[in-house]
Scaffold this motif. Structure first.
Motif, PDB file in Angstrom:
ATOM      1  N   PRO A 350      42.407  31.793  38.531  1.00 20.86           N
ATOM      2  CA  PRO A 350      41.873  32.781  39.484  1.00 20.86           C
ATOM      3  C   PRO A 350      42.095  32.385  40.944  1.00 20.86           C
ATOM      4  CG  PRO A 350      40.092  31.459  38.567  1.00 20.86           C
ATOM      5  CD  PRO A 350      41.341  31.024  37.860  1.00 20.86           C
ATOM      6  N   TYR A 351      42.279  33.397  41.767  1.00 14.87           N
ATOM      7  CA  TYR A 351      42.287  33.275  43.222  1.00 14.87           C
ATOM      8  C   TYR A 351      41.169  34.190  43.726  1.00 14.87           C
ATOM      9  CZ  TYR A 351      46.863  30.950  43.074  1.00 14.87           C
ATOM     10  OH  TYR A 351      47.904  30.060  42.846  1.00 14.87           O
ATOM     11  N   PRO A 352      39.917  33.756  43.591  1.00 10.93           N
ATOM     12  CA  PRO A 352      38.779  34.648  43.868  1.00 10.93           C
ATOM     13  C   PRO A 352      38.719  35.145  45.306  1.00 10.93           C
ATOM     14  CG  PRO A 352      38.064  32.363  43.576  1.00 10.93           C
ATOM     15  CD  PRO A 352      39.486  32.414  43.168  1.00 10.93           C
ATOM     16  N   VAL A 354      40.957  36.390  47.035  1.00  4.80           N
ATOM     17  CA  VAL A 354      41.710  37.640  47.183  1.00  4.80           C
ATOM     18  C   VAL A 354      41.609  38.494  45.908  1.00  4.80           C
ATOM     19  CG1 VAL A 354      43.345  36.930  48.966  1.00  4.80           C
ATOM     20  CG2 VAL A 354      43.792  36.333  46.582  1.00  4.80           C
ATOM     21  N   ALA A 355      40.623  38.183  45.068  1.00  2.04           N
ATOM     22  CA  ALA A 355      40.294  38.980  43.866  1.00  2.04           C
ATOM     23  C   ALA A 355      41.492  39.181  42.937  1.00  2.04           C
ATOM     24  CB  ALA A 355      39.702  40.329  44.261  1.00  2.04           C
ATOM     25  N   THR A 356      42.295  38.132  42.790  1.00  7.75           N
ATOM     26  CA  THR A 356      43.419  38.225  41.867  1.00  7.75           C
ATOM     27  C   THR A 356      43.486  36.952  41.033  1.00  7.75           C
ATOM     28  OG1 THR A 356      45.776  38.777  41.679  1.00  7.75           O
ATOM     29  CG2 THR A 356      45.166  37.215  43.421  1.00  7.75           C
ATOM     30  N   GLY A 357      44.350  36.952  40.040  1.00  7.49           N
ATOM     31  CA  GLY A 357      44.496  35.777  39.192  1.00  7.49           C
ATOM     32  C   GLY A 357      45.911  35.669  38.660  1.00  7.49           C
ATOM     33  N   GLU A 358      46.354  34.444  38.453  1.00  9.33           N
ATOM     34  CA  GLU A 358      47.694  34.225  37.913  1.00  9.33           C
ATOM     35  C   GLU A 358      47.628  34.068  36.396  1.00  9.33           C
ATOM     36  OE1 GLU A 358      51.561  31.216  38.233  1.00  9.33           O
ATOM     37  OE2 GLU A 358      49.656  30.652  39.177  1.00  9.33           O
ATOM     38  N   VAL A 359      48.473  34.805  35.718  1.00  8.39           N
ATOM     39  CA  VAL A 359      48.646  34.646  34.275  1.00  8.39           C
ATOM     40  C   VAL A 359      49.824  33.709  34.057  1.00  8.39           C
ATOM     41  CG1 VAL A 359      49.080  35.800  32.082  1.00  8.39           C
ATOM     42  CG2 VAL A 359      47.795  36.984  33.867  1.00  8.39           C
ATOM     43  N   ALA A 360      49.615  32.686  33.264  1.00  4.82           N
ATOM     44  CA  ALA A 360      50.666  31.695  33.060  1.00  4.82           C
ATOM     45  C   ALA A 360      50.692  31.257  31.603  1.00  4.82           C
ATOM     46  CB  ALA A 360      50.436  30.486  33.966  1.00  4.82           C
ATOM     47  N   CYS A 361      51.796  30.634  31.226  1.00  6.36           N
ATOM     48  CA  CYS A 361      51.926  29.996  29.916  1.00  6.36           C
ATOM     49  C   CYS A 361      51.594  30.955  28.761  1.00  6.36           C
ATOM     50  CB  CYS A 361      51.010  28.762  29.861  1.00  6.36           C
ATOM     51  SG  CYS A 361      51.513  27.533  28.641  1.00  6.36           S
ATOM     52  N   VAL A 362      52.166  32.177  28.824  1.00  3.44           N
ATOM     53  CA  VAL A 362      51.981  33.138  27.732  1.00  3.44           C
ATOM     54  C   VAL A 362      53.011  32.820  26.652  1.00  3.44           C
ATOM     55  CG1 VAL A 362      51.954  35.569  27.077  1.00  3.44           C
ATOM     56  CG2 VAL A 362      51.195  34.876  29.374  1.00  3.44           C
ATOM     57  N   VAL A 363      52.529  32.364  25.506  1.00 12.83           N
ATOM     58  CA  VAL A 363      53.433  31.916  24.437  1.00 12.83           C
ATOM     59  C   VAL A 363      52.928  32.434  23.096  1.00 12.83           C
ATOM     60  CG1 VAL A 363      54.512  29.941  23.304  1.00 12.83           C
ATOM     61  CG2 VAL A 363      53.911  29.798  25.736  1.00 12.83           C
ATOM     62  N   LEU A 383      40.274  40.967  30.115  1.00 14.50           N
ATOM     63  CA  LEU A 383      38.819  41.033  29.999  1.00 14.50           C
ATOM     64  C   LEU A 383      38.163  39.864  30.723  1.00 14.50           C
ATOM     65  CD1 LEU A 383      36.333  42.421  28.800  1.00 14.50           C
ATOM     66  CD2 LEU A 383      36.666  41.071  26.719  1.00 14.50           C
ATOM     67  N   GLU A 384      38.717  38.667  30.550  1.00 16.46           N
ATOM     68  CA  GLU A 384      38.192  37.491  31.232  1.00 16.46           C
ATOM     69  C   GLU A 384      38.320  37.642  32.748  1.00 16.46           C
ATOM     70  OE1 GLU A 384      36.507  33.857  32.067  1.00 16.46           O
ATOM     71  OE2 GLU A 384      36.531  34.963  30.160  1.00 16.46           O
ATOM     72  N   ALA A 385      39.445  38.188  33.205  1.00 12.45           N
ATOM     73  CA  ALA A 385      39.652  38.389  34.643  1.00 12.45           C
ATOM     74  C   ALA A 385      38.618  39.360  35.217  1.00 12.45           C
ATOM     75  CB  ALA A 385      41.069  38.903  34.890  1.00 12.45           C
ATOM     76  N   LYS A 386      38.347  40.432  34.480  1.00  5.85           N
ATOM     77  CA  LYS A 386      37.356  41.405  34.940  1.00  5.85           C
ATOM     78  C   LYS A 386      35.961  40.772  35.012  1.00  5.85           C
ATOM     79  CE  LYS A 386      39.755  45.521  33.244  1.00  5.85           C
ATOM     80  NZ  LYS A 386      39.767  46.605  32.236  1.00  5.85           N
ATOM     81  N   MET A 387      35.645  39.939  34.026  1.00  2.00           N
ATOM     82  CA  MET A 387      34.345  39.264  34.020  1.00  2.00           C
ATOM     83  C   MET A 387      34.206  38.325  35.211  1.00  2.00           C
ATOM     84  SD  MET A 387      33.926  38.486  29.928  1.00  2.00           S
ATOM     85  CE  MET A 387      32.430  37.531  30.160  1.00  2.00           C
ATOM     86  N   GLN A 388      35.342  37.830  35.715  1.00  2.00           N
ATOM     87  CA  GLN A 388      35.319  36.964  36.891  1.00  2.00           C
ATOM     88  C   GLN A 388      35.396  37.746  38.195  1.00  2.00           C
ATOM     89  OE1 GLN A 388      37.955  33.557  36.784  1.00  2.00           O
ATOM     90  NE2 GLN A 388      37.791  33.357  34.552  1.00  2.00           N
ATOM     91  N   GLY A 389      35.388  39.091  38.091  1.00  2.00           N
ATOM     92  CA  GLY A 389      35.396  39.923  39.280  1.00  2.00           C
ATOM     93  C   GLY A 389      36.764  40.119  39.902  1.00  2.00           C
ATOM     94  N   VAL A 433      58.516  38.264  40.187  1.00  2.00           N
ATOM     95  CA  VAL A 433      57.089  38.409  40.453  1.00  2.00           C
ATOM     96  C   VAL A 433      56.624  39.740  39.871  1.00  2.00           C
ATOM     97  CG1 VAL A 433      55.322  38.628  42.245  1.00  2.00           C
ATOM     98  CG2 VAL A 433      57.265  37.061  42.571  1.00  2.00           C
ATOM     99  N   PHE A 434      55.563  39.693  39.083  1.00  5.63           N
ATOM    100  CA  PHE A 434      54.990  40.913  38.503  1.00  5.63           C
ATOM    101  C   PHE A 434      53.495  40.971  38.802  1.00  5.63           C
ATOM    102  CE2 PHE A 434      58.850  40.440  36.101  1.00  5.63           C
ATOM    103  CZ  PHE A 434      59.257  41.751  35.847  1.00  5.63           C
ATOM    104  N   ILE A 435      53.003  42.188  39.045  1.00  8.59           N
ATOM    105  CA  ILE A 435      51.590  42.393  39.358  1.00  8.59           C
ATOM    106  C   ILE A 435      51.050  43.567  38.553  1.00  8.59           C
ATOM    107  CG2 ILE A 435      49.992  43.136  41.196  1.00  8.59           C
ATOM    108  CD1 ILE A 435      51.508  41.473  43.154  1.00  8.59           C
ATOM    109  N   LYS A 436      49.795  43.453  38.144  1.00 10.28           N
ATOM    110  CA  LYS A 436      49.120  44.559  37.446  1.00 10.28           C
ATOM    111  C   LYS A 436      47.697  44.697  37.979  1.00 10.28           C
ATOM    112  CE  LYS A 436      47.689  46.204  32.871  1.00 10.28           C
ATOM    113  NZ  LYS A 436      47.689  45.927  31.422  1.00 10.28           N
ATOM    114  N   HIS A 437      47.309  45.920  38.334  1.00 10.71           N
ATOM    115  CA  HIS A 437      45.928  46.175  38.743  1.00 10.71           C
ATOM    116  C   HIS A 437      45.105  46.466  37.491  1.00 10.71           C
ATOM    117  CE1 HIS A 437      46.726  46.185  43.052  1.00 10.71           C
ATOM    118  NE2 HIS A 437      47.845  46.847  42.786  1.00 10.71           N
ATOM    119  N   ILE A 438      43.921  45.890  37.429  1.00  9.24           N
ATOM    120  CA  ILE A 438      43.104  46.017  36.203  1.00  9.24           C
ATOM    121  C   ILE A 438      41.776  46.680  36.501  1.00  9.24           C
ATOM    122  CG2 ILE A 438      44.187  44.081  35.048  1.00  9.24           C
ATOM    123  CD1 ILE A 438      41.845  42.345  35.921  1.00  9.24           C
TER     124      ILE A 438
END
Length: 438
Positions: A350-352, A354-363, A383-389, A433-438
């Motif tokens: 998370p980068y709280p 700026v209210a964003t988070g990096e998704v990494a190591c998707v395997v 879901l976890e990202a939303k719970m973290q605001g 670089v990819f971004i998704k608003h949730i």
């Protein structure tokens, strides 16, 4: 100019919907709505969308309720309302009101489904509606000394008869009424009929209509997606009886082979099509529980994650992580386990500020890439990202951009990254670089 923009947006929506249209063609879907939905001004739109689904090749069974209509008939006849443990006792007088209400309502819905008038959305359509004695019932009997008389429960669904009508191209319309082999008529719960029908038909989906947007959690927020296991946690004896019946119908269907249940609002004129033909949907998607378990990783999972990601690190697809670093960051990982073996993982940083988070190591393990496991892991990360605001997610990838596009991510330039991540960008890897608003 505005009209042209609207047309372009409509064409784009249609293109995006095409894969979902193909995916639903030939599938069996049971739709369930109560008498309250029929009374709502939006019901005509629901009916048109149901007809549209049939024209797109979806096999449809529509199960309607009639509680408010039965109450109205009983009030008109001055029949006393008898409820025991939230269940209506259907005596002979009440049964007359039940037959009257359900019969009139069934004819009303059947007439609406037959609409093909000029200027209506289904102008020119010839959609057949089939009704019949497809629900075999038995009496609820005497429970704790109370005789429920003509209140019954589903004994069996004539799945062969229903499938025959579906294969003919008809919409099958079922009322909350059942028949015994001895010729008796029983008043049934809508939810019992819908769940047992979905199970007997091995339906691909059960779609339930409710007053709310979908299933609401204990904080009052809409649950976008969850498992049957989560629905069980929502059961509360303090809730109204109708909500309890709804939740139990979803649980029973999910535990007995129905892969997907949906809960949407009958007040929205777009909810049904939006739920089925867009990525984000409109209500709540409930997936059947899998034997594979998604959880936040613990220190005991370090070895399994290392084993999973090692081949991709050696290929240069992933940045190499040491055991020591992984032990420190283990709480950032979400894992999918099959019989205690980790078969997929992803991390959220998370980068709280700026209210964003990096998704990494998707395997996902090579042996398990044919299912929807990647999608399930990403849903858990969101879901976890939303719970973290957090309100958005970003990621860097060199080889999997097409897959992340399918998950709703949009390619952006380097300037879209948070400042801290931008400074760490490795130009040698030249990641997208990819971004998704949730």
């Amino acid at each position: 100019m505005k009209s042209m923009d609207n047309n372009i947006n409509n064409v784009k929506w249609f293109r995006n919907a095409a894969p979902y249209i193909n995916a639903h063609r030939g599938k069996t879907v049971v739709l369930m709505f109560g008498g309250e939905a029929v009374l709502h001004p939006n019901f005509a739109n629901i009916i048109h969308d149901i007809s549209l689904l049939r024209s797109l090749g979806v096999k449809l069974v529509v199960v309607h309720g009639a509680r408010p209509q039965i109450e109205e008939r009983m009030a008109q006849r001055d029949i006393e309302r008898k409820i025991e443990k939230n269940v209506r006792i259907t005596d002979a007088e009440t049964l007359v009101a039940v037959k009257d209400a359900t019969g009139s309502l069934r004819l009303h819905i059947e007439a609406l489904l037959s609409t093909g008038l000029v200027n209506s959305p289904m102008h020119g359509s010839q959609i057949r509606v089939s009704t019949g004695n497809f629900v075999i019932a038995k009496p609820m009997g005497v429970r704790d000394g109370v005789d429920y008389k003509y209140t019954g429960v589903v004994r069996r669904i004539d799945s062969d008869g229903i499938n025959m009508q579906l294969n003919y191209g008809s919409i099958v319309l079922l009322s909350p009424i059942g028949y015994s082999p001895t010729g008796e008529v029983f008043n049934l719960a809508l939810e019992d009929v819908a769940a047992q029908t979905a199970i007997a038909l091995k339906a691909d989906k059960l779609i339930t209509f409710t007053e709310d947007e979908g299933l609401i959690d204990n904080t009052g927020e809409l649950i976008k997606s969850c498992s049957v296991r989560t629905v069980k946690t929502l059961l509360d004896e303090k809730d109204c009886h109708v909500r309890q019946l709804l939740l139990r119908a979803i649980i029973q269907s999910g535990e007995n082979g129905v892969e997907r249940c949906h809960c949407i609002s009958y007040q929205s004129d777009t909810a049904l099509l939006q739920e089925l033909f867009t990525r984000d949907g409109a209500g709540t998607l409930i997936a059947k529980d899998h034997k594979e378990l998604i959880a936040v990783a613990s220190i005991d999972d370090v070895a399994g994650i290392l084993e999973l990601i090692q081949p991709l690190e050696e290929e240069g697809v992933l940045v190499k992580r040491s055991r020591e670093l992984l032990e420190v960051e283990i709480g950032r990982f979400i894992v999918l386990k099959k019989e205690d073996v980790i078969i997929a993982c992803a991390a959220l940083y998370p980068y709280p500020e700026v209210a964003t988070g990096e998704v990494a190591c998707v395997v996902i393990h090579p042996d398990y890439r044919n299912g929807n496991r990647g999608e399930r892991v990403m849903q858990a990360v969101e879901l976890e990202a939303k719970m973290q605001g957090l309100s958005s997610l970003f990621l860097l990838t060199t080889v999997s951009g097409h897959w992340f596009r399918e998950q709703g991510f949009i390619e952006k330039n380097l300037d879209a990254l948070p400042e801290g991540k931008k400074q760490m960008y490795n130009f040698q890897r030249n990641s997208q670089v990819f971004i998704k608003h949730i």
